[in-house]
Design an enzyme around this catalytic site. Structure first.
Site, mmCIF file in Angstrom:
data_model
loop_
_atom_site.group_PDB
_atom_site.id
_atom_site.type_symbol
_atom_site.label_atom_id
_atom_site.label_comp_id
_atom_site.label_asym_id
_atom_site.label_seq_id
_atom_site.Cartn_x
_atom_site.Cartn_y
_atom_site.Cartn_z
ATOM 1 C CG PHE A 124 -2.019 0.937 1.214
ATOM 2 C CD1 PHE A 124 -3.049 0.787 0.302
ATOM 3 C CD2 PHE A 124 -2.065 2.015 2.079
ATOM 4 C CE1 PHE A 124 -4.099 1.683 0.253
ATOM 5 C CE2 PHE A 124 -3.117 2.920 2.047
ATOM 6 C CZ PHE A 124 -4.136 2.748 1.131
ATOM 7 C CG ASP A 202 -0.973 -3.237 6.473
ATOM 8 O OD1 ASP A 202 -2.024 -3.666 6.991
ATOM 9 O OD2 ASP A 202 -0.899 -2.148 5.891
ATOM 10 C CE1 TYR A 227 -10.031 1.402 6.395
ATOM 11 C CE2 TYR A 227 -9.391 2.437 8.461
ATOM 12 C CZ TYR A 227 -9.128 2.140 7.133
ATOM 13 O OH TYR A 227 -7.969 2.601 6.558
ATOM 14 C CE LYS A 228 -8.339 -1.884 4.372
ATOM 15 N NZ LYS A 228 -8.822 -0.971 3.352
ATOM 16 N NE ARG A 376 -9.960 -2.505 -3.810
ATOM 17 C CZ ARG A 376 -9.528 -2.052 -2.640
ATOM 18 N NH1 ARG A 376 -8.387 -2.498 -2.144
ATOM 19 N NH2 ARG A 376 -10.222 -1.159 -1.962
#
Ligand SMILES: Cc1ncc(COP(=O)(O)O)c(C=O)c1O
Length: 416
Positions: A124, A202, A227-228, A376
């Protein structure tokens, strides 16, 4: 192919869907972006009410002695259960970027004689920026080497070849945000540990998506967002995991909450020995409390069951893409081996952004676009049905056949 209706009828996780909020004015909505922001668990409203109507309102400052002081570690321990961590090895703090900075600087300072930080080109972008900042802050001249693995036939061997005696830290996203590639935790840990390097993972795209056992898989340090797939809500705090074997790692941003007794107001107060040492200032009490309902649901469902359904959902989607979408220029860009991916599938299309916008605005399907040409599709098994997979594919065909791409080609929203 088995009928989606039958699969949904026999799905042991089907009941969890109703424990999330679904807007009754959008009954057709298919939400395939839980890999970006998970849906809201219904129980969140009760937690918020409890805080707003009882804790903050009535209890005021007394709240600190009635649960707030321990909330970052308490919710951290629950996330730790999903990760196979021991109690006291996980804590909530800030966001993934800041948490990564803290543990990366900590790791680099323990490895001053080594000059290299190894990461990959699929990591990322914020992580790469943070690793560079961490090198500057650690102050020993360490630099980041980005290994180009994304086009390699065997990414793991390319990566592992770059890890040597000069490597201080290896830092990777366990599941990468674009292609959904999943690194082999144990293979990377072993390669790094064999030469004395530390690995900082991560877990943002793997926590609560795939089974992880930090103890059995030899993980020393990890961070991740909530939050995913954890459904913690927008901007929810991230987590830090540091194995109890690594109690030499210390937080580079020392602050009052990183000591055992912040309310002693001591200028010299020593750092806490526990994972609490990675706190800096006041924990985000409200946001931390809102994470718990999502974690509770995942613990109740069981990560093995969640993962099993995730594989079945994505296998179905990949099969339907192959048979029904390839003629329209769609190509699967995520590994077809379930052991080499997380819970999202990336699909290439030359007009991916326009397809995504047409799906959103004309077909009630929310996915997301990653430039230049990927869509995605995130499969969060607690609220996605097999019927949603089939409907998504037929709505994509409707977009292509109905000229949707042309209608959205010139749009360029701020959040893609
Ligand atoms: C893999 C990964 N790491 C880090 C981040 C950044 O997280 P934060 O904004 O919480 O710092 C994200 C955000 O989506 C991500 O996908």
């Amino acid at each position: 192919m088995e009928s989606a209706t039958e699969l949904d009828a026999n799905d042991p996780l089907a009941g969890f869907r109703d424990r999330f909020v679904h807007n009754s004015s959008e009954p057709e909505l298919i939400y395939l972006d839980g890999n970006s922001l998970g849906r809201q668990p219904r129980a969140v409203a009760d937690v918020l009410t409890r805080i707003v109507d009882h804790q903050w309102s009535d209890r005021l400052i007394r709240g600190w002695n009635e649960g707030w002081l321990d909330i970052a570690e308490g919710v951290g321990d629950l996330i730790g259960e999903l990760l196979g961590a021991n109690p006291g090895e996980v804590i909530l703090a800030e966001n993934t970027s800041v948490c990564l900075y803290k543990v990366a600087v900590a790791a680099l300072r323990e490895q001053r004689s080594r000059q290299k930080v190894v990461t990959d080109d699929e990591n990322f972008p914020s992580d790469i920026q943070i690793l560079r900042s961490a090198c500057r802050s650690a102050g020993s001249g360490q630099t980041v080497q980005i290994v180009h693995c994304s086009e390699a036939l065997d990414p793991t061997s390319v990566l592992v070849d770059a890890i040597d005696e000069s490597t201080a830290v290896v830092s990777l996203s366990h599941v990468t945000y674009r292609s959904g590639w999943r690194w082999d935790l144990e293979a990377v840990n072993r390669a790094a540990q064999d030469v004395g390097a530390l690995v900082v993972w991560d877990f943002s795209h793997s926590v609560a998506a795939i089974p992880i056992d930090v103890a059995a898989q030899g993980v020393d340090v990890a961070v991740g967002c909530t939050y995913k797939y954890l459904n913690g809500g927008p901007g929810a705090p991230a987590f830090i995991y540091v194995s109890s074997r690594r109690d030499n790692l210390s937080n580079p941003i020392r602050g009052w909450f990183g000591s055992d007794k912040p309310f002693d107001f001591d200028h010299q107060s020593p750092s806490a020995g526990s994972i609490q040492r990675f706190l800096t200032g006041t924990p985000n009490v409200v946001s931390a409390a809102l994470i718990q309902p999502g974690v509770d649901l995942l613990l109740e469902a069981g990560i093995e069951q969640v993962y099993e359904k995730s594989v079945r959902l994505s296998e179905r989607f990949i099969a339907l893409c192959d048979t029904q979408l390839s003629e329209f220029g769609f190509e699967i860009r995520t590994s077809r081996d379930p052991l080499l991916r997380g819970s999202h599938v990336a699909v290439f299309h030359p007009d991916a952004q326009a397809v995504g916008l047409a799906l959103l605005n004309e077909q009630s399907v929310i996915t997301d676009f990653r430039p230049p040409d990927l869509l995605r599709f995130g499969f969060a098994p607690l609220y996605i049905r097999f019927a949603d997979v089939d409907a998504t594919v037929s709505r994509i065909i409707d977009v292509v056949a109905g000229g949707g791409i042309d209608r959205w080609r010139d749009e360029n929203p701020l959040v893609p």
